[in-house]
Write a protein that holds these residues in place. Sequence first.
Motif, PDB file in Angstrom:
ATOM      1  N   CYS A 189       1.248  -0.924  -0.163  1.00 36.71           N
ATOM      2  CA  CYS A 189      -0.046   0.344  -0.356  1.00 36.71           C
ATOM      3  C   CYS A 189       1.110   1.577  -0.098  1.00 36.71           C
ATOM      4  N   VAL A 190       0.141   2.746  -0.695  1.00 33.41           N
ATOM      5  CA  VAL A 190       1.250   3.730  -0.671  1.00 33.41           C
ATOM      6  C   VAL A 190       0.323   4.799  -0.171  1.00 33.41           C
ATOM      7  N   ASN A 191       0.461   5.495   1.147  1.00 34.81           N
ATOM      8  CA  ASN A 191      -0.053   6.522   1.261  1.00 34.81           C
ATOM      9  C   ASN A 191      -0.184   7.963   0.508  1.00 34.81           C
ATOM     10  N   VAL A 192      -1.684   8.058   0.574  1.00 33.44           N
ATOM     11  CA  VAL A 192      -1.173   9.502  -0.789  1.00 33.44           C
ATOM     12  C   VAL A 192      -2.408  10.384   0.253  1.00 33.44           C
ATOM     13  N   GLY A 193      -1.521  11.842   0.176  1.00 31.59           N
ATOM     14  CA  GLY A 193      -2.577  12.676   0.981  1.00 31.59           C
ATOM     15  C   GLY A 193      -3.577  13.658   0.059  1.00 31.59           C
ATOM     16  N   VAL A 194      -4.511  14.212   0.474  1.00 35.51           N
ATOM     17  CA  VAL A 194      -5.203  14.786  -0.343  1.00 35.51           C
ATOM     18  C   VAL A 194      -5.311  15.965   0.577  1.00 35.51           C
ATOM     19  N   VAL A 195      -5.023  17.220  -1.192  1.00 36.96           N
ATOM     20  CA  VAL A 195      -4.131  18.598  -0.629  1.00 36.96           C
ATOM     21  C   VAL A 195      -4.759  20.132  -0.745  1.00 36.96           C
ATOM     22  N   GLY A 196      -5.981  19.175  -1.008  1.00 43.27           N
ATOM     23  CA  GLY A 196      -6.756  20.482  -1.651  1.00 43.27           C
ATOM     24  C   GLY A 196      -7.938  20.915  -2.686  1.00 43.27           C
ATOM     25  N   ASP A 197      -8.921  21.657  -3.318  1.00 42.86           N
ATOM     26  CA  ASP A 197      -8.755  21.215  -4.837  1.00 42.86           C
ATOM     27  C   ASP A 197      -7.979  21.518  -6.096  1.00 42.86           C
ATOM     28  N   ILE A 198      -8.871  21.564  -6.898  1.00 42.89           N
ATOM     29  CA  ILE A 198      -8.673  21.827  -8.919  1.00 42.89           C
ATOM     30  C   ILE A 198      -9.096  22.017  -9.523  1.00 42.89           C
ATOM     31  N   SER A 199      -9.214  23.416  -9.945  1.00 41.04           N
ATOM     32  CA  SER A 199     -10.227  24.111 -10.705  1.00 41.04           C
ATOM     33  C   SER A 199     -10.009  22.932 -11.526  1.00 41.04           C
ATOM     34  N   CYS A 200     -11.739  22.385 -12.440  1.00 48.12           N
ATOM     35  CA  CYS A 200     -11.319  22.184 -13.713  1.00 48.12           C
ATOM     36  C   CYS A 200     -12.528  23.349 -14.558  1.00 48.12           C
ATOM     37  N   GLY A 201     -12.155  24.920 -14.307  1.00 53.82           N
ATOM     38  CA  GLY A 201     -12.951  25.543 -15.082  1.00 53.82           C
ATOM     39  C   GLY A 201     -12.063  26.114 -15.199  1.00 53.82           C
ATOM     40  N   PRO A 202     -12.055  27.544 -14.595  1.00 50.95           N
ATOM     41  CA  PRO A 202     -10.805  28.904 -14.932  1.00 50.95           C
ATOM     42  C   PRO A 202      -9.839  28.707 -13.939  1.00 50.95           C
ATOM     43  N   LEU A 203      -9.097  28.899 -14.133  1.00 56.55           N
ATOM     44  CA  LEU A 203      -7.536  28.713 -13.983  1.00 56.55           C
ATOM     45  C   LEU A 203      -7.708  29.089 -12.008  1.00 56.55           C
ATOM     46  N   THR A 204      -6.851  28.507 -11.162  1.00 58.17           N
ATOM     47  CA  THR A 204      -7.442  29.085 -10.413  1.00 58.17           C
ATOM     48  C   THR A 204      -6.398  28.544  -9.220  1.00 58.17           C
ATOM     49  N   PHE A 205      -5.942  28.605  -7.781  1.00 55.67           N
ATOM     50  CA  PHE A 205      -4.873  28.344  -7.620  1.00 55.67           C
ATOM     51  C   PHE A 205      -5.274  26.949  -6.121  1.00 55.67           C
ATOM     52  N   ALA A 206      -4.715  26.087  -6.100  1.00 56.95           N
ATOM     53  CA  ALA A 206      -4.814  24.972  -5.619  1.00 56.95           C
ATOM     54  C   ALA A 206      -4.172  25.196  -4.356  1.00 56.95           C
ATOM     55  N   GLN A 207      -4.942  25.196  -2.928  1.00 55.72           N
ATOM     56  CA  GLN A 207      -4.203  24.617  -2.004  1.00 55.72           C
ATOM     57  C   GLN A 207      -3.963  23.765  -2.006  1.00 55.72           C
ATOM     58  N   GLN A 208      -1.974  24.107  -1.290  1.00 56.36           N
ATOM     59  CA  GLN A 208      -1.352  22.605  -1.001  1.00 56.36           C
ATOM     60  C   GLN A 208      -1.274  22.057   0.202  1.00 56.36           C
ATOM     61  N   ASN A 209      -2.062  21.934   0.954  1.00 61.43           N
ATOM     62  CA  ASN A 209      -2.933  21.935   2.703  1.00 61.43           C
ATOM     63  C   ASN A 209      -3.600  20.009   2.587  1.00 61.43           C
TER      64      ASN A 209
END
Length: 201
Positions: free
Chosen positions: A75-95
């Motif tokens: 197994c591999v642990n994978v972090g959820v780092v925030g939202d990603i825009s599937c519309g206009p370009l917006t900044f993805a919060q790396q949290n």
Amino acid sequence: MPVNQQLLSDIKEYAEQYFFENSVSPSIREIAAHFNVGKSTVQRYLERLRDCGEIEYDGRRSIKTSETEKYETSCVNVGVVGDISCGPLTFAQQNITEYFSLPVSLVGNGEFFILRANGESMINAGIDDGDMVLIRRQNTADNGDIVVALYGEDTTLKRFYRDSANRRFILHPENDELDDIIVYDDLYIQGVAVKVFKDLI
């Protein structure tokens, strides 16, 4: 000093279960609190388990058994780092908001992170608003890959094409109602989408 064989077995079982639930071994303090015994007792029992070949123990927090080692390699642990825009370009919060443990047989090898899709520009690729998209972290992509692309301070999820003849990049939305995003300046690939996880109801 006599050894309580039941407690010995219970400590090993607890360490395994704790690892499966938290992806990390319990501390001596946590084991002691769980069984209502002293930390020195826990230390002695862990050393006894190690000496008997039941566990690998480094004297601090790492407690490994044959079962946890199977889990670690599969197994591999994978972090959820925030939202990603599937519309206009917006900044993805790396949290990192949470972690998922995913089997290597499902995702393959590599370094991964998960972003939650936000918008409807990739619906023709099967990526809907709210879906969890598994991204393999890499800085290159082939034409036709769905990528996490950084342009300036903005991040978006689009299908990637390199138009070398016109010295530009094309970020193509998978939605017939939306236009391509044309990028002439620097564009950085942060990863390539490899899986989509979605609710069916």
